[in-house]
Design a protein around this motif. Structure first.
Motif, short mmCIF file in Angstrom:
data_model
loop_
_atom_site.label_atom_id
_atom_site.label_comp_id
_atom_site.label_asym_id
_atom_site.label_seq_id
_atom_site.Cartn_x
_atom_site.Cartn_y
_atom_site.Cartn_z
N LEU A 372 34.78 33.98 34.21
CA LEU A 372 35.07 34.54 35.46
C LEU A 372 34.33 33.87 36.72
O LEU A 372 34.48 33.53 37.83
CB LEU A 372 33.81 35.81 34.94
CG LEU A 372 33.75 36.93 36.22
CD1 LEU A 372 34.87 37.30 37.04
CD2 LEU A 372 32.69 37.65 36.47
N VAL A 373 33.43 32.84 36.38
CA VAL A 373 32.40 32.06 37.08
C VAL A 373 33.05 31.06 37.89
O VAL A 373 32.88 30.66 38.68
CB VAL A 373 30.29 31.94 36.91
CG1 VAL A 373 30.01 30.60 38.23
CG2 VAL A 373 29.94 32.69 36.44
N GLU A 374 33.74 30.56 36.84
CA GLU A 374 34.61 29.06 36.93
C GLU A 374 35.83 30.13 37.86
O GLU A 374 36.34 29.08 39.31
CB GLU A 374 34.95 28.78 35.32
CG GLU A 374 35.99 27.53 36.42
CD GLU A 374 37.15 27.40 34.87
OE1 GLU A 374 37.23 26.39 34.91
OE2 GLU A 374 36.09 27.91 33.50
N ALA A 375 36.52 30.89 37.49
CA ALA A 375 37.63 31.46 38.87
C ALA A 375 36.84 31.35 39.97
O ALA A 375 37.42 31.29 41.09
CB ALA A 375 38.38 32.63 38.19
N PHE A 376 35.57 32.59 40.27
CA PHE A 376 35.17 32.66 41.95
C PHE A 376 35.26 31.16 42.95
O PHE A 376 35.33 31.51 43.54
CB PHE A 376 33.36 33.29 41.57
CG PHE A 376 34.23 34.77 41.18
CD1 PHE A 376 34.48 35.55 41.99
CD2 PHE A 376 34.48 35.76 40.44
CE1 PHE A 376 34.51 37.03 42.03
CE2 PHE A 376 33.81 37.08 40.21
CZ PHE A 376 34.42 37.64 41.30
#
Length: 529
Positions: A372-376
């Motif tokens: 999730l953090v990587e995608a954000f």
């Protein structure tokens, strides 16, 4: 005739000015109700008081009649009227002399009043006005107004001479095949383009003025017999209270026309193509235009109409159908690809083929952030590059976007901030959003993508399903100008599915148009197949 120049020193006799910042709304309303005085100095004083401190206003006094005893003055803005100066006073009196009386030196105020009141014709089509507020508005609109002594009316001439942008190819809606005409910032030219393509007496345009200061002209058009009367009544009701609002662009109208200002989905369409506007009129839509902007608003805007373009009808039907299906696939990809990737890699890795799973795990080795953090992070950088490419000057905007994407993507992979697969997912998502014809729908997907990513990271596939069903429920409940937003699919209308996902051959489509002549009065209806 002899023209005299007033002294332009404000300390002696102020001759040029503009709307004072200190002029109150009450004063403006009172001036608009004042009749024009027969005493010329009174009219001059009113003009000077109304247009104070604006140096681009010109007031020119004139003398005419026997022994040049009669007086008049003309008022106009140097910055609005045409560069080539025309002696409107001379043209008016010369025209009057030619038709009515002999030498110009014999013209009297009674002759002027009689000629323009009874005949109302001149070399430049003068308009007779009897309200001082209307005279002020005519000056602000770029007209030249002439006041005569002993006459409680004035003459207004159309002298607007602002430079206009040439009609060029559409910037936001380029096509390979089809017309290459675009609307411009001139309202009359835009309406003329539409009328030149739709030569029907049933094409109606109505006008209203909005804004106490900007005084923008708003026009809306419809094709009588094709538009739904109930939709038209509702449209007029919603914009009936817009007259006091400062409308600067066509998109300002959207919140008055739309059902919900808080919905992420657009409820109207925008275009710069006259052929698209004409097609919408034939389809029973209402178009709205605002002076000073090239954008045409089309309403009501239904969900499936955002996946079609004017070029779809300029190619063969099977090719256009494939392109539309491709756009639908791009819509789901732009909306759900990042959230699906997050859900699969976080909760449902058993659904991924083993070889592909091992490849993903290998690329994610050493990545310190969850998916999730990587995608954000990657979505944030991608949106930042997209905005930079739009705002930068055109010659360097595309170069910065391409170089920035390559550099940041490669640097993020080497720095172990993002995996190569995530970079591919974000890039595919961006490309899919670029495939949608309407920019407003692409923005909606950009907004909805982030809540779906959070739901996917929290609940996995169940969260993606919940987010999708909530979005579908919202679309089902939405209406645009009283019409269901998912019309043709919900409620289902089989006979109108010929122009949704699959475009049927034009020989059949044009023989049985969707809405044309549907709403004619009884006795005027035509049988359609």
């Amino acid at each position: 005739m002899r023209k005299q120049q007033f002294n332009k020193q404000r300390s002696l006799n102020p001759l040029s000015g503009g709307v004072s910042d200190n002029m109150t709304k009450q004063q403006s309303e009172e001036s608009s109700k004042l009749p024009i005085s027969t005493n010329l100095p009174d009219n001059l004083k009113r003009i000077e008081d109304t247009f104070i401190d604006c140096t681009d206003l010109t007031i020119l006094p004139w003398s005419y009649g026997p022994e040049l005893e009669q007086t008049a003055f003309s008022v106009y803005f140097d910055t609005l009227v045409q560069t080539k100066k025309v002696n409107y006073m001379k043209e008016s009196l010369q025209d009057l002399v030619t038709h009515e009386i002999g030498p110009a030196t014999t013209v009297t105020p009674e002759d002027v009043m009689h000629f323009f009141t009874k005949n109302g014709v001149s070399a430049h089509s003068a308009r007779v006005i009897d309200d001082f507020g209307l005279a002020v508005q005519q000056i602000l609109d770029g007209n030249l107004v002439i006041f005569f002594n002993q006459w409680n009316k004035a003459l207004s001439y159309n002298a607007l001479g602002l430079a206009q942008r040439a009609i060029t190819e559409p910037i936001t809606e380029p096509v390979v095949q089809g017309p290459h005409l675009s609307t411009i910032e001139d309202l009359s030219s835009n309406i003329g383009l539409i009328r030149s393509l739709l030569k029907s007496p049933r094409l109606k345009f109505e006008f209203l003025t909005a804004g106490e200061e900007s005084q923008r002209t708003i026009s809306f058009g419809y094709l009588d017999g094709a538009v739904n009367p109930e939709t038209l009544i509702e449209f007029k009701r919603r914009i009936s209270d817009i007259d006091k609002e400062e409308i600067l662009e066509t998109s300002y109208l959207e919140e008055w026309i739309g059902e919900s200002a808080y919905s992420p989905f657009p409820q109207v369409r925008y275009t710069e193509r006259p052929d698209t506007a004409v097609a919408a009129l034939l389809d029973g839509k209402i178009i709205a235009l605002v002076s000073g902007t090239p954008t045409i608003l089309i309403c009501p805007g239904l969900f499936f109409e955002f996946f079609s373009t004017s070029e779809d009808y300029y190619h063969r039907w099977f090719f256009s159908s494939l392109i539309r299906l491709l756009r639908v696939g791009a819509f789901f990809m732009a909306l759900m690809l990042p959230s699906t990737y997050i859900a699969l890699t976080t909760f449902h890795s058993e659904l991924i083929p083993t070889v592909l799973l091992l490849a993903i795990l290998d690329t994610r080795e050493g990545i310190p952030f969850p998916a999730l953090v990587e995608a954000f992070i990657m979505e944030f950088f991608f949106e930042l590059l997209r905005e930079a490419g739009i705002r930068l000057p055109r010659p360097i905007g595309s170069a910065v976007s391409i170089v920035g994407a390559l550099v940041i993507g490669q640097a993020a992979i080497q720095a172990k901030i993002a995996s190569p697969v995530m970079v591919i997912v974000v890039a595919l998502t961006g490309i899919a959003s670029f495939s949608l014809p309407q920019y407003s729908m692409a923005i909606s997907i950009r907004i909805l993508r982030f809540p779906l990513m959070v739901l996917a990271a929290t609940f996995g596939g169940l969260g993606v399903m919940i987010g999708f069903l909530l979005s579908l429920l919202h679309l089902t409940c939405m209406r645009s100008l009283g019409q269901p937003y998912l019309a043709m699919m919900a409620p289902l209308e089989i006979n109108q599915l010929r122009d949704v996902f699959i475009l049927i051959p034009k020989k059949i489509l044009l023989h049985s148009p969707r809405n044309r002549h549907k709403h004619k009065k009884t006795g005027e209806r035509k049988t359609t197949s």
